[in-house]
Design a protein around this motif. Structure first.
Motif, PDB file in Angstrom:
ATOM      1  N   ALA A   1      49.886  78.802  27.233  1.00  0.00           N
ATOM      2  CA  ALA A   1      50.657  78.645  28.520  1.00  0.00           C
ATOM      3  C   ALA A   1      49.764  78.240  29.578  1.00  0.00           C
ATOM      4  N   ASP A   2      48.849  78.973  29.693  1.00  0.00           N
ATOM      5  CA  ASP A   2      47.602  78.473  30.831  1.00  0.00           C
ATOM      6  C   ASP A   2      47.359  76.823  31.112  1.00  0.00           C
ATOM      7  N   SER A   3      47.242  76.465  29.934  1.00  0.00           N
ATOM      8  CA  SER A   3      46.735  75.123  29.408  1.00  0.00           C
ATOM      9  C   SER A   3      47.823  74.197  29.993  1.00  0.00           C
ATOM     10  N   SER A   4      49.229  74.766  29.946  1.00  0.00           N
ATOM     11  CA  SER A   4      50.353  73.989  30.320  1.00  0.00           C
ATOM     12  C   SER A   4      50.621  74.180  31.717  1.00  0.00           C
ATOM     13  N   GLY A   5      49.780  74.754  32.491  1.00  0.00           N
ATOM     14  CA  GLY A   5      50.057  75.018  33.806  1.00  0.00           C
ATOM     15  C   GLY A   5      50.761  76.404  34.351  1.00  0.00           C
ATOM     16  N   VAL A   6      50.934  77.263  33.380  1.00  0.00           N
ATOM     17  CA  VAL A   6      51.489  78.491  33.834  1.00  0.00           C
ATOM     18  C   VAL A   6      50.333  79.417  34.660  1.00  0.00           C
ATOM     19  N   ASP A   7      50.577  79.950  35.788  1.00  0.00           N
ATOM     20  CA  ASP A   7      49.755  80.967  36.513  1.00  0.00           C
ATOM     21  C   ASP A   7      50.055  82.283  35.867  1.00  0.00           C
ATOM     22  N   ILE A   8      49.226  82.874  34.895  1.00  0.00           N
ATOM     23  CA  ILE A   8      49.088  84.267  34.618  1.00  0.00           C
ATOM     24  C   ILE A   8      48.353  85.193  35.573  1.00  0.00           C
ATOM     25  N   ILE A   9      49.274  85.849  36.152  1.00  0.00           N
ATOM     26  CA  ILE A   9      48.656  86.891  37.008  1.00  0.00           C
ATOM     27  C   ILE A   9      48.753  88.512  36.744  1.00  0.00           C
ATOM     28  N   GLN A  10      47.457  88.892  36.308  1.00  0.00           N
ATOM     29  CA  GLN A  10      47.556  90.319  35.956  1.00  0.00           C
ATOM     30  C   GLN A  10      47.175  91.301  37.071  1.00  0.00           C
ATOM     31  N   ASN A  11      47.476  92.439  36.719  1.00  0.00           N
ATOM     32  CA  ASN A  11      47.318  93.514  37.736  1.00  0.00           C
ATOM     33  C   ASN A  11      48.115  93.143  38.926  1.00  0.00           C
ATOM     34  N   CYS A  12      49.386  92.754  38.692  1.00  0.00           N
ATOM     35  CA  CYS A  12      50.512  92.486  39.568  1.00  0.00           C
ATOM     36  C   CYS A  12      51.736  93.156  39.264  1.00  0.00           C
ATOM     37  N   GLU A  13      51.987  94.234  40.049  1.00  0.00           N
ATOM     38  CA  GLU A  13      53.255  94.977  39.645  1.00  0.00           C
ATOM     39  C   GLU A  13      54.401  94.617  40.641  1.00  0.00           C
TER      40      GLU A  13
ATOM     41  N   ILE B   1      63.276  93.306  43.793  1.00  0.00           N
ATOM     42  CA  ILE B   1      63.766  92.037  43.615  1.00  0.00           C
ATOM     43  C   ILE B   1      64.559  91.752  44.651  1.00  0.00           C
ATOM     44  N   ARG B   2      63.994  90.573  45.322  1.00  0.00           N
ATOM     45  CA  ARG B   2      64.847  90.184  46.659  1.00  0.00           C
ATOM     46  C   ARG B   2      65.905  89.380  46.392  1.00  0.00           C
ATOM     47  N   GLN B   3      67.036  89.767  47.038  1.00  0.00           N
ATOM     48  CA  GLN B   3      68.421  88.821  46.512  1.00  0.00           C
ATOM     49  C   GLN B   3      69.018  88.502  48.073  1.00  0.00           C
TER      50      GLN B   3
ATOM     51  N   VAL C   1      69.071  85.598  43.418  1.00  0.00           N
ATOM     52  CA  VAL C   1      67.625  85.940  43.478  1.00  0.00           C
ATOM     53  C   VAL C   1      66.943  85.000  44.317  1.00  0.00           C
ATOM     54  N   ARG C   2      65.937  85.959  45.149  1.00  0.00           N
ATOM     55  CA  ARG C   2      65.131  85.058  46.202  1.00  0.00           C
ATOM     56  C   ARG C   2      63.687  84.957  45.607  1.00  0.00           C
ATOM     57  N   GLY C   3      63.266  86.291  45.156  1.00  0.00           N
ATOM     58  CA  GLY C   3      61.655  86.283  44.838  1.00  0.00           C
ATOM     59  C   GLY C   3      61.670  87.773  44.573  1.00  0.00           C
ATOM     60  N   VAL C   4      60.377  88.184  44.128  1.00  0.00           N
ATOM     61  CA  VAL C   4      59.906  89.466  43.976  1.00  0.00           C
ATOM     62  C   VAL C   4      58.870  90.197  44.895  1.00  0.00           C
ATOM     63  N   GLU C   5      59.119  91.458  45.188  1.00  0.00           N
ATOM     64  CA  GLU C   5      58.096  91.978  45.781  1.00  0.00           C
ATOM     65  C   GLU C   5      57.125  92.624  44.999  1.00  0.00           C
ATOM     66  N   THR C   6      55.859  92.201  45.233  1.00  0.00           N
ATOM     67  CA  THR C   6      54.926  93.005  44.620  1.00  0.00           C
ATOM     68  C   THR C   6      53.630  93.671  45.297  1.00  0.00           C
ATOM     69  N   ASN C   7      52.980  94.428  44.247  1.00  0.00           N
ATOM     70  CA  ASN C   7      51.934  95.098  45.159  1.00  0.00           C
ATOM     71  C   ASN C   7      50.547  93.954  45.760  1.00  0.00           C
ATOM     72  N   ARG C   8      50.925  92.877  45.309  1.00  0.00           N
ATOM     73  CA  ARG C   8      50.154  91.576  46.094  1.00  0.00           C
ATOM     74  C   ARG C   8      50.830  90.886  46.836  1.00  0.00           C
TER      75      ARG C   8
ATOM     76  N   TYR D   1      55.004  89.181  48.639  1.00  0.00           N
ATOM     77  CA  TYR D   1      56.185  88.788  48.325  1.00  0.00           C
ATOM     78  C   TYR D   1      55.929  87.417  47.392  1.00  0.00           C
ATOM     79  N   ILE D   2      56.571  87.143  46.486  1.00  0.00           N
ATOM     80  CA  ILE D   2      56.459  85.771  45.836  1.00  0.00           C
ATOM     81  C   ILE D   2      57.852  85.317  45.806  1.00  0.00           C
ATOM     82  N   GLY D   3      58.064  84.103  46.071  1.00  0.00           N
ATOM     83  CA  GLY D   3      59.308  83.630  46.258  1.00  0.00           C
ATOM     84  C   GLY D   3      59.655  83.059  44.827  1.00  0.00           C
ATOM     85  N   ALA D   4      60.946  82.678  44.231  1.00  0.00           N
ATOM     86  CA  ALA D   4      61.256  82.097  43.055  1.00  0.00           C
ATOM     87  C   ALA D   4      62.492  81.859  42.994  1.00  0.00           C
ATOM     88  N   LYS D   5      62.959  80.319  42.396  1.00  0.00           N
ATOM     89  CA  LYS D   5      64.108  80.218  42.223  1.00  0.00           C
ATOM     90  C   LYS D   5      64.952  81.101  41.088  1.00  0.00           C
TER      91      LYS D   5
END
Lengths: 93, 418
Positions: B197-209, B213-215, B220-227, B229-233
């Protein structure tokens, strides 16, 4: 292993009890008026709480009576035990 | 991001340098501000979802968020059994798709997932067990899935260590046998998918809880995390035992309950068991790992729990069943024992589905048998997320079935009690 305080028999090993799922679910009073969504919610959807959870236990290898327990679903600590029909006494500790 | 292919030549080249120069298998990037799809959960299913989103559906910006480390949940806690001998058409087709992906997975990922098709045997101990086994076996054959019926003398040929004498409390009367079933290496599946997946461009982000979920307007607009806010379609949640917790963040409930499920391994032994043996009636399943350990699976605790540990009585009953089947194991010492949290559906079938929130998708409810489905689950879930509608293989596994009543009741019929 849990040690469960049966309201009638006292403290016993978990092996004597059987689990009865979420407590305080009220059977619909007028089932003929329920639509599919309400039936689905009643039959299948549960709180599945992470934290304090009110649930039913039966002392199946003892007095065979049902009662309610509030238990922490992460630490498995039993917070309180109370009889069916009563409401939770809260956390005595 | 194209990595060196693993091969016998790269192995030889790196051995010259005492294996000090192997490239990292995947990056550890900082999260970007916005992604096309965020996959929540870095177990096998989530990693497979991210991989197929990037490779099969050409989704450009995919992130995978994992609260701990990848493969540290149920992917690293199961008994690694792979089979597709399910009774009902819907589940048989889904698990068979997965088994077919397993068969080519090491080549596809360029990572040895050690998939070993050593056969899976499901024992019957009563007349009714045997009737159910014949029925399931015939249903499997009608669906093009390999299945044979074995009688005790045939079982004895394959597993000489098993007591099939009939003088036990639950005598072995026969079994169904799926020769294409087997086991795989659990960590390798997570690592193989992560690397690919990483080779195909996926960002694997560990230790990120994910903490919220922002709506907006039902979408859905994105997710709140301990690192932050990250937006997402789109947000694709595949978090097994914590599915209900994430659903609550989304503002709806699920028909799953989370239970502890335990497993244990013995000290390493010389080869004694070269297939997988499962028994529904006495509840135990056992196989032998390549290291020689007996890998033994127990049942779930009846109570719900998120504690990743269960009751000793479950293990006691489980080990008693194994010892009755294999008296030769009676003095084997157990090395490790652990628990995972499995999210069990009322019909023992998964939910791979859209949700009441637009752009939010859930893949959960695999209960006690999710590992075998890892490739297929990711494959159909990626399709569901990319096209905003389920693939025909998972159309029957929508959340709506709990309102329509179209359940797929695999309890017991799946060859093992859940």
């Amino acid at each position: 292993m849990l040690e469960i305080e049966c309201p009638w028999c006292g403290s016993r090993d978990q092996d004597e009890f059987s689990y009865g799922g979420e407590a305080h679910i009220v059977r619909p009073l007028s089932p003929e008026n329920l639509d599919d969504r309400e039936w689905g919610d009643y039959l299948f959807f549960r709180d599945n709480k992470k934290g304090q959870h009110a649930e039913q236990w039966c002392h199946s290898a003892g007095c065979r009576r049902w009662f309610n327990v509030v238990r922490d679903t992460v630490s498995y600590r039993i917070v309180s035990v109370y009889r069916s029909g009563d409401s939770s006494p809260g956390d005595p500790s | 991001m194209k990595k060196d292919r693993y091969s016998v030549f790269s192995l030889a080249r790196n051995s010259v340098n005492y294996h000090q120069d192997w490239a990292e298998a995947w990056r550890s990037p900082e999260p970007a501000g916005e992604y096309d799809v965020i996959v929540v959960g870095g177990g096998g299913h989530g990693l497979a979802t991210a991989y197929y989103l990037a490779t099969e559906h050409n989704v450009g910006r995919v992130a995978l968020l994992e609260k701990g480390w990848i493969g540290g949940g149920n992917t690293g806690r199961n008994t690694t059994i792979v089979r597709s001998n399910y009774l009902w058409d819907e589940s048989a087709h889904l698990y068979e798709k997965s088994l077919k992906l397993w068969e080519g997975l090491s080549q596809e990922l360029n990572f040895n997932v050690m998939f070993s098709q050593r056969g899976v045997m499901n024992l019957g101990h009563t007349l009714q067990d045997m009737r159910d086994i014949y029925r399931r076996s015939n249903a499997n054959r009608l669906n093009g899935i390999d299945s044979e019926i074995l009688l005790p003398d045939q079982i004895k040929e394959i597993v000489p260590a098993m007591n099939v004498s009939g003088d036990t409390r639950y005598p072995v009367l026969g079994a169904s046998y799926q020769p294409r079933g087997g086991v795989a290496r659990h960590d390798a599946v997570a690592w193989g998918y992560a690397r690919a997946a990483d080779s195909s461009g996926v960002d694997i982000i560990q230790n990120c809880e994910v903490t919220g979920i922002r709506q907006e307007g039902g979408s859905v607009r994105g997710v709140e995390t301990n690192r932050g806010y990250i937006g997402a379609k789109k947000v694709a949640v595949v978090v097994a035992g914590h599915a209900s917790v994430l659903a609550e963040m989304g503002g709806f409930r699920l028909p799953v309950e989370s239970h502890p499920l335990q497993a244990l391994v013995s000290e390493p032994l010389k080869p004694v068991l070269d297939t997988v043996v499962m028994s529904n009636a006495v509840h135990g399943y056992v196989s032998q790992s390549d290291k020689g350990e007996l890998v033994i699976g127990a049942g779930i605790d009846a109570y719900t729990g998120y504690g990743q540990r269960g009751s000793f009585s479950i293990i006691e009953g489980n080990v008693a069943a194994i010892v009755e089947l294999f008296p030769i194991f009676s003095r084997v010492r157990m090395l490790r024992q652990w628990g995972g949290i499995v999210d069990v559906c009322p019909d023992a079938c998964p939910i791979i589905s859209k949700t009441p929130v637009n752009g939010l998708y859930f893949n959960c409810g695999w209960g006690t048998g999710g590992f075998k489905a890892t490739p297929g689950s990711g494959w159909v879930f990626a399709h569901t997320v990319a096209n905003d509608e389920p693939h025909p293989l998972n159309a029957a596994f929508e959340l709506d079935r709990f309102y329509s009543g179209a359940l797929i009741d695999e309890h017991g019929a799946a060859g093992v009690a859940h």
